[in-house]
Design a protein around this motif. Structure first.
Motif, PDB file in Angstrom:
ATOM      1  N   ALA A  72     -10.282  -5.276 -12.013  1.00 50.37           N
ATOM      2  CA  ALA A  72     -10.214  -3.961 -11.367  1.00 50.37           C
ATOM      3  C   ALA A  72      -9.289  -3.965 -10.149  1.00 50.37           C
ATOM      4  O   ALA A  72      -8.545  -3.017  -9.923  1.00 50.37           O
ATOM      5  CB  ALA A  72     -11.615  -3.510 -10.960  1.00 50.37           C
ATOM      6  N   LEU A  73      -9.317  -5.079  -9.379  1.00 49.26           N
ATOM      7  CA  LEU A  73      -8.480  -5.137  -8.172  1.00 49.26           C
ATOM      8  C   LEU A  73      -6.997  -5.072  -8.520  1.00 49.26           C
ATOM      9  O   LEU A  73      -6.212  -4.403  -7.840  1.00 49.26           O
ATOM     10  CB  LEU A  73      -8.785  -6.425  -7.392  1.00 49.26           C
ATOM     11  CG  LEU A  73     -10.104  -6.437  -6.610  1.00 49.26           C
ATOM     12  CD1 LEU A  73     -10.298  -7.775  -5.915  1.00 49.26           C
ATOM     13  CD2 LEU A  73     -10.122  -5.307  -5.594  1.00 49.26           C
ATOM     14  N   VAL A  74      -6.626  -5.777  -9.574  1.00 49.37           N
ATOM     15  CA  VAL A  74      -5.218  -5.760 -10.000  1.00 49.37           C
ATOM     16  C   VAL A  74      -4.858  -4.367 -10.516  1.00 49.37           C
ATOM     17  O   VAL A  74      -3.747  -3.871 -10.274  1.00 49.37           O
ATOM     18  CB  VAL A  74      -4.967  -6.830 -11.094  1.00 49.37           C
ATOM     19  CG1 VAL A  74      -3.498  -6.853 -11.491  1.00 49.37           C
ATOM     20  CG2 VAL A  74      -5.397  -8.199 -10.597  1.00 49.37           C
ATOM     21  N   ALA A  75      -5.806  -3.736 -11.198  1.00 46.66           N
ATOM     22  CA  ALA A  75      -5.562  -2.377 -11.708  1.00 46.66           C
ATOM     23  C   ALA A  75      -5.342  -1.409 -10.546  1.00 46.66           C
ATOM     24  O   ALA A  75      -4.496  -0.513 -10.624  1.00 46.66           O
ATOM     25  CB  ALA A  75      -6.730  -1.917 -12.576  1.00 46.66           C
ATOM     26  N   VAL A  76      -6.096  -1.598  -9.449  1.00 46.47           N
ATOM     27  CA  VAL A  76      -5.928  -0.742  -8.262  1.00 46.47           C
ATOM     28  C   VAL A  76      -4.501  -0.897  -7.717  1.00 46.47           C
ATOM     29  O   VAL A  76      -3.849   0.091  -7.348  1.00 46.47           O
ATOM     30  CB  VAL A  76      -6.965  -1.093  -7.169  1.00 46.47           C
ATOM     31  CG1 VAL A  76      -6.688  -0.299  -5.891  1.00 46.47           C
ATOM     32  CG2 VAL A  76      -8.377  -0.809  -7.654  1.00 46.47           C
ATOM     33  N   ALA A  77      -4.028  -2.143  -7.718  1.00 46.72           N
ATOM     34  CA  ALA A  77      -2.649  -2.393  -7.263  1.00 46.72           C
ATOM     35  C   ALA A  77      -1.659  -1.650  -8.163  1.00 46.72           C
ATOM     36  O   ALA A  77      -0.666  -1.080  -7.681  1.00 46.72           O
ATOM     37  CB  ALA A  77      -2.359  -3.890  -7.268  1.00 46.72           C
ATOM     38  N   GLY A  78      -1.924  -1.655  -9.451  1.00 46.81           N
ATOM     39  CA  GLY A  78      -1.060  -0.939 -10.399  1.00 46.81           C
ATOM     40  C   GLY A  78      -1.071   0.555 -10.150  1.00 46.81           C
ATOM     41  O   GLY A  78      -0.016   1.210 -10.163  1.00 46.81           O
ATOM     42  N   ILE A  79      -2.253   1.104  -9.882  1.00 50.71           N
ATOM     43  CA  ILE A  79      -2.373   2.545  -9.613  1.00 50.71           C
ATOM     44  C   ILE A  79      -1.625   2.905  -8.335  1.00 50.71           C
ATOM     45  O   ILE A  79      -0.831   3.845  -8.300  1.00 50.71           O
ATOM     46  CB  ILE A  79      -3.867   2.938  -9.495  1.00 50.71           C
ATOM     47  CG1 ILE A  79      -4.541   2.856 -10.866  1.00 50.71           C
ATOM     48  CG2 ILE A  79      -4.018   4.346  -8.918  1.00 50.71           C
ATOM     49  CD1 ILE A  79      -6.061   2.948 -10.828  1.00 50.71           C
ATOM     50  N   ALA A  80      -1.867   2.099  -7.273  1.00 49.25           N
ATOM     51  CA  ALA A  80      -1.222   2.391  -5.985  1.00 49.25           C
ATOM     52  C   ALA A  80       0.300   2.273  -6.101  1.00 49.25           C
ATOM     53  O   ALA A  80       1.042   3.071  -5.507  1.00 49.25           O
ATOM     54  CB  ALA A  80      -1.757   1.437  -4.913  1.00 49.25           C
ATOM     55  N   THR A  81       0.759   1.297  -6.874  1.00 51.19           N
ATOM     56  CA  THR A  81       2.211   1.133  -7.055  1.00 51.19           C
ATOM     57  C   THR A  81       2.798   2.342  -7.774  1.00 51.19           C
ATOM     58  O   THR A  81       3.856   2.860  -7.389  1.00 51.19           O
ATOM     59  CB  THR A  81       2.513  -0.150  -7.866  1.00 51.19           C
ATOM     60  OG1 THR A  81       1.896  -1.250  -7.209  1.00 51.19           O
ATOM     61  CG2 THR A  81       4.003  -0.393  -7.986  1.00 51.19           C
ATOM     62  N   ALA A  82       2.088   2.787  -8.818  1.00 48.09           N
ATOM     63  CA  ALA A  82       2.578   3.957  -9.558  1.00 48.09           C
ATOM     64  C   ALA A  82       2.628   5.186  -8.660  1.00 48.09           C
ATOM     65  O   ALA A  82       3.594   5.959  -8.697  1.00 48.09           O
ATOM     66  CB  ALA A  82       1.677   4.221 -10.766  1.00 48.09           C
ATOM     67  N   VAL A  83       1.596   5.352  -7.823  1.00 49.27           N
ATOM     68  CA  VAL A  83       1.565   6.494  -6.886  1.00 49.27           C
ATOM     69  C   VAL A  83       2.749   6.390  -5.915  1.00 49.27           C
ATOM     70  O   VAL A  83       3.455   7.378  -5.673  1.00 49.27           O
ATOM     71  CB  VAL A  83       0.230   6.529  -6.098  1.00 49.27           C
ATOM     72  CG1 VAL A  83       0.273   7.586  -4.990  1.00 49.27           C
ATOM     73  CG2 VAL A  83      -0.935   6.815  -7.034  1.00 49.27           C
ATOM     74  N   ALA A  84       2.976   5.180  -5.402  1.00 55.51           N
ATOM     75  CA  ALA A  84       4.065   4.989  -4.426  1.00 55.51           C
ATOM     76  C   ALA A  84       5.422   5.305  -5.047  1.00 55.51           C
ATOM     77  O   ALA A  84       6.240   6.023  -4.458  1.00 55.51           O
ATOM     78  CB  ALA A  84       4.035   3.548  -3.907  1.00 55.51           C
ATOM     79  N   VAL A  85       5.654   4.777  -6.249  1.00 56.77           N
ATOM     80  CA  VAL A  85       6.960   4.973  -6.900  1.00 56.77           C
ATOM     81  C   VAL A  85       7.174   6.456  -7.221  1.00 56.77           C
ATOM     82  O   VAL A  85       8.250   7.018  -6.952  1.00 56.77           O
ATOM     83  CB  VAL A  85       7.063   4.115  -8.178  1.00 56.77           C
ATOM     84  CG1 VAL A  85       8.310   4.479  -8.980  1.00 56.77           C
ATOM     85  CG2 VAL A  85       7.088   2.629  -7.822  1.00 56.77           C
ATOM     86  N   LEU A  86       6.150   7.094  -7.759  1.00 58.90           N
ATOM     87  CA  LEU A  86       6.292   8.519  -8.114  1.00 58.90           C
ATOM     88  C   LEU A  86       6.495   9.385  -6.878  1.00 58.90           C
ATOM     89  O   LEU A  86       7.311  10.310  -6.888  1.00 58.90           O
ATOM     90  CB  LEU A  86       5.048   8.996  -8.868  1.00 58.90           C
ATOM     91  CG  LEU A  86       4.983   8.694 -10.363  1.00 58.90           C
ATOM     92  CD1 LEU A  86       3.717   9.294 -10.961  1.00 58.90           C
ATOM     93  CD2 LEU A  86       6.199   9.252 -11.092  1.00 58.90           C
ATOM     94  N   THR A  87       5.751   9.090  -5.809  1.00 56.37           N
ATOM     95  CA  THR A  87       5.895   9.875  -4.568  1.00 56.37           C
ATOM     96  C   THR A  87       7.303   9.692  -3.995  1.00 56.37           C
ATOM     97  O   THR A  87       7.946  10.653  -3.561  1.00 56.37           O
ATOM     98  CB  THR A  87       4.855   9.431  -3.514  1.00 56.37           C
ATOM     99  OG1 THR A  87       3.589   9.338  -4.133  1.00 56.37           O
ATOM    100  CG2 THR A  87       4.775  10.411  -2.367  1.00 56.37           C
ATOM    101  N   LEU A  88       7.751   8.454  -4.019  1.00 55.21           N
ATOM    102  CA  LEU A  88       9.091   8.141  -3.489  1.00 55.21           C
ATOM    103  C   LEU A  88      10.171   8.876  -4.282  1.00 55.21           C
ATOM    104  O   LEU A  88      11.069   9.492  -3.702  1.00 55.21           O
ATOM    105  CB  LEU A  88       9.300   6.622  -3.578  1.00 55.21           C
ATOM    106  CG  LEU A  88      10.304   5.988  -2.627  1.00 55.21           C
ATOM    107  CD1 LEU A  88       9.956   6.291  -1.190  1.00 55.21           C
ATOM    108  CD2 LEU A  88      10.351   4.481  -2.852  1.00 55.21           C
TER     109      LEU A  88
END
Lengths: 212, 199
Positions: free
Chosen positions: B142-158
């Motif tokens: 789950a922790l690694v999945a959270v990193a994946g979610i946060a990365t996707a949010v960061a890239v899309l927002t950027l």
């Protein structure tokens, strides 16, 4: 070994290649409805397609929404972009009213009237203050949303239905604006007023049916 | 290129196969990409990121940078909090009401400074992150999945913020505002569906 004829000459220009790509894409797009309609769509895809199909499935809605774009183009800036910005929000507000159980009187009559009035305004090339144009379009948008925004089939994705519904509406406005660009030329202005006459005639037909 | 990017974005959104998933989608590439895919396949989450990105980009470079940092941090933090507390929020009226407000702000051409936008992004991140936590309960890694979610949010927002900042021509700014009105309209209809008990 004999040379076989090539589909495209090796020295084909970029323009020719571009044409070939366009022909292939157009043919492919033409075939899509035959494939898509072979089965009933369900789930998420059904939700999007159902929402997308609603605004374009009724000619009375199509006439009014295209008319919004046509009128915006005729009124030119800033109406050309303010009307398509205001319409989806007010339409969704109408959908919200419908989903909340708020009844509106004579919805079908109002939808037909929207085509009659917008068509008449285009036909007469009538310019009104921006606020009045926004009020008029926003008022009719509420009825369009109330009628169509709430007709999702059970079991489909609500958000994809809503996305499809809003995108289709926006594309109809864009089509109206695109056609409305003929307003830049003198013969186009006459043709645009003619299109307004067609919208009005269609509206009268639907009004007759709604009142019958 | 920009037109192509817009069309690709719309196609991605249209082709996304469902609302918030009860469980993580199995990408076959491990929990990081499961998390990334979860976000990309959740239209409501994608709309939230799009709304924040567009509003941030409309406010200028500083706002866009602030959103690209605060939104993924708040989102990821809220997912972790949701997992720790074992409480996940259901999509509700607050989430939808916030997005209506954001959509209307984009449509109205509001330009928020970074110090105003950052708390807004944090709020959106917390609301959506708590909802996302529901999909990660009982998930492996789950922790690694959270990193994946946060990365996707960061890239899309950027990307969304950068696109909005780069728009110079008048008609492209108008297209941005139309996009905002579409987001507001979609969320307004969603509010109606929630009131009916469908989401």
């Amino acid at each position: 070994m004999t040379d076989r004829p090539r589909l495209l000459p090796i020295h084909a220009s970029r323009h020719q290649l571009s044409m070939a790509v366009q022909i292939v894409l157009t043919t492919w797009l033409l075939l899509i409805p035959l494939i898509a309609l072979a089965h009933v769509e369900g789930g998420a895809a059904g939700g999007f397609l159902s929402g997308f199909g609603h605004p374009i499935s009724g000619l009375d809605h199509v006439l009014a929404m295209v008319a919004v774009g046509l009128w915006g183009a005729q009124l030119s800036a800033p109406a050309i972009w303010l009307l398509p910005v205001a319409f989806p929000i007010m339409m969704a507000f109408g959908g919200l009213l419908g989903l909340s159980g708020v009844e509106l009187p004579a919805v079908e009559v109002a939808i037909a009237l929207s085509a009659v009035i917008l068509g008449a305004l285009i036909l007469g090339a009538i310019r009104v203050p921006l606020a009045a144009a926004l009020l008029l379009v926003g008022f009719f948008a509420v009825f369009h949303g109330h009628a169509h925004g709430t007709e999702m089939t059970a079991g489909q994705s609500a958000i994809l239905y809503s996305i499809g519904f809003v995108i289709a509406t926006g594309l109809l406005h864009a089509a109206g604006i695109g056609i409305g660009f003929i307003h830049r030329w003198e013969p186009g202005r006459v043709a645009l007023r003619g299109a307004g006459g067609v919208v009005m005639a269609g509206g009268v037909f639907f009004l007759w049916n709604a009142l019958a | 290129m920009r037109t192509t990017a817009w069309i690709a974005s719309l196609a991605l959104l249209a082709g996304a196969p469902g609302a918030a998933h009860a469980h993580l989608v199995n990408s076959g590439l491990g929990p990081f990409y499961n998390g990334t895919l979860h976000l990309l396949l959740s239209p409501s989450d994608c709309l939230a990121v799009l709304a924040v990105g567009l509003l941030a980009g409309q406010g200028g470079k500083a706002s866009a940078r602030a959103a690209a940092i605060t939104l993924p941090l708040a989102w990821g933090g809220a997912v972790l909090a949701g997992l720790t507390l074992e409480r996940a929020a259901e999509p509700g009226w607050l989430e939808v009401a916030l997005l209506i407000l954001l959509g209307v702000s984009v449509a109205a051409g509001v330009r928020l400074p970074a110090w105003v936008l950052a708390p807004v992004a944090v709020l959106i991140g917390i609301v959506h992150g708590l909802e996302t936590a529901g999909a990660l309960v009982d998930s492996d890694g789950a922790l690694v999945a959270v990193a994946g979610i946060a990365t996707a949010v960061a890239v899309l927002t950027l990307l969304t913020g950068a696109l909005a900042v780069s728009l110079q021509a008048a008609w492209t700014r108008v297209a941005l505002q139309v996009g905002g009105s579409w987001i507001a309209a979609v969320e307004m209809l969603m509010l109606g569906w929630i009131l009916q008990g469908i989401s």
